[in-house]
Design a protein around this motif. Structure first.
Motif, PDB file in Angstrom:
ATOM      1  N   THR A 159       0.852  -1.180   0.000  1.00 31.22           N
ATOM      2  CA  THR A 159       0.000   0.000   0.000  1.00 31.22           C
ATOM      3  C   THR A 159       0.896   1.240   0.000  1.00 31.22           C
ATOM      4  OG1 THR A 159      -0.067   0.146   2.419  1.00 31.22           O
ATOM      5  CG2 THR A 159      -1.736  -1.240   1.348  1.00 31.22           C
ATOM      6  N   ARG A 160       0.312   2.396  -0.248  1.00 27.61           N
ATOM      7  CA  ARG A 160       1.091   3.629  -0.288  1.00 27.61           C
ATOM      8  C   ARG A 160       1.797   3.869   1.045  1.00 27.61           C
ATOM      9  NH1 ARG A 160       0.487   8.917   1.134  1.00 27.61           N
ATOM     10  NH2 ARG A 160       1.564  10.458  -0.191  1.00 27.61           N
ATOM     11  N   ARG A 175       4.606   1.443   1.507  1.00 23.89           N
ATOM     12  CA  ARG A 175       5.682   1.786   0.579  1.00 23.89           C
ATOM     13  C   ARG A 175       6.527   2.932   1.136  1.00 23.89           C
ATOM     14  NH1 ARG A 175       6.534   1.334  -5.040  1.00 23.89           N
ATOM     15  NH2 ARG A 175       7.655   3.095  -5.934  1.00 23.89           N
TER      16      ARG A 175
END
Length: 262
Positions: free
Chosen positions: A88-89, A92
């Motif tokens: 996921t963002r 990350r």
């Protein structure tokens, strides 16, 4: 194995209903043996996965900066690695932060390795998979330079690997990479295949099969996840297993052909 023994023992000791009790106890033992200490506790599993991921990205950063600079190839490898994990963002961004933390010149990796050993060190598989991921990272530009190899040897030593054991693992991973994509384009494909399994052409069929099965067990998704490798990271282990399978198939085919023409 223990579930069957438990069912059998339960039948002889308690009769028909003892089968179910023995089977249940045996299943518990089988799961404990497969997952290791704390494997039945989801909180322990989550903690192991978190520490494993943290350690991987911190050490990747340290390895990338080992020669004094982080190359574009190494950055690209880490980006591809994160894409493969389908992060996921938020995850990350955290991974990038950990990578940069490890890449800072004054960062000391020893405390993080101590945390890893305390949380995951009971499992030889987790220690080996950590090294596998790092070796793959080091080879992302096609070779290991002296600074990278020295750092890997230091990490391996702290994880309990003797020099000979690390040399063998490094040789196996380098030769397994020759079989990426399901085949080897090397002129020495058969020799590479033996090295990929950690055996030689003088090894018996039984020894080759044992080495193959051991590696496939080490890369088995259920076993790795049970011991603490995050599910997202299983894809890398699956690729390694395919390379091992290809190498073994080549050895097996060659030996069958030799027997047929003997």
């Amino acid at each position: 194995m223990f579930r069957l023994l438990g069912a059998l023992a339960g039948f002889f000791l308690l009769g028909f209903w003892g089968i179910f009790l023995g089977y249940f106890i045996g299943s518990f033992i089988d799961r404990f043996r497969a997952f290791g200490p704390g494997g039945m506790n989801p909180f322990n599993a989550a903690r192991r996965q978190s520490v494993f991921l943290e350690t991987v990205f911190i050490l990747m950063g340290k390895l990338a900066k080992a020669d004094g600079r982080v190359s574009e190839t190494e950055v690209s490898h880490v980006e591809q690695f994160m894409q493969k994990l389908r992060m996921t963002r938020d995850h990350r961004l955290k991974a990038i932060t950990l990578f940069k933390q490890g890449a800072s010149a004054d960062y000391d990796i020893r405390p993080q390795l101590d945390v890893f050993l305390k949380t995951c060190g009971y499992s030889p598989n987790l220690r080996q998979m950590l090294l596998v991921y790092l070796i793959i990272m080091g080879l992302s530009d096609g070779h290991l330079n002296s600074a990278e190899e020295e750092l890997l040897r230091d990490i391996a030593g702290r994880l309990g690997y003797h020099q000979a054991a690390f040399d063998q693992l490094l040789d196996m991973i380098m030769n397994q990479a020759h079989f990426a994509g399901g085949q080897s384009t090397s002129a020495n494909a058969l020799e590479d295949a033996y090295k990929a399994l950690g055996v030689s052409k003088d090894s018996t069929d039984q020894e080759v099969k044992h080495a193959y099965r051991k590696l496939m067990s080490q890369y088995h998704p259920d076993k790795l996840m049970g011991q603490g490798v995050p599910e997202e990271m299983i894809a890398v282990a699956t690729e390694q297993a395919k390379e091992v399978q290809t190498a073994y198939d080549l050895i097996k085919k060659n030996r069958e052909q030799n027997r047929a023409t003997a």
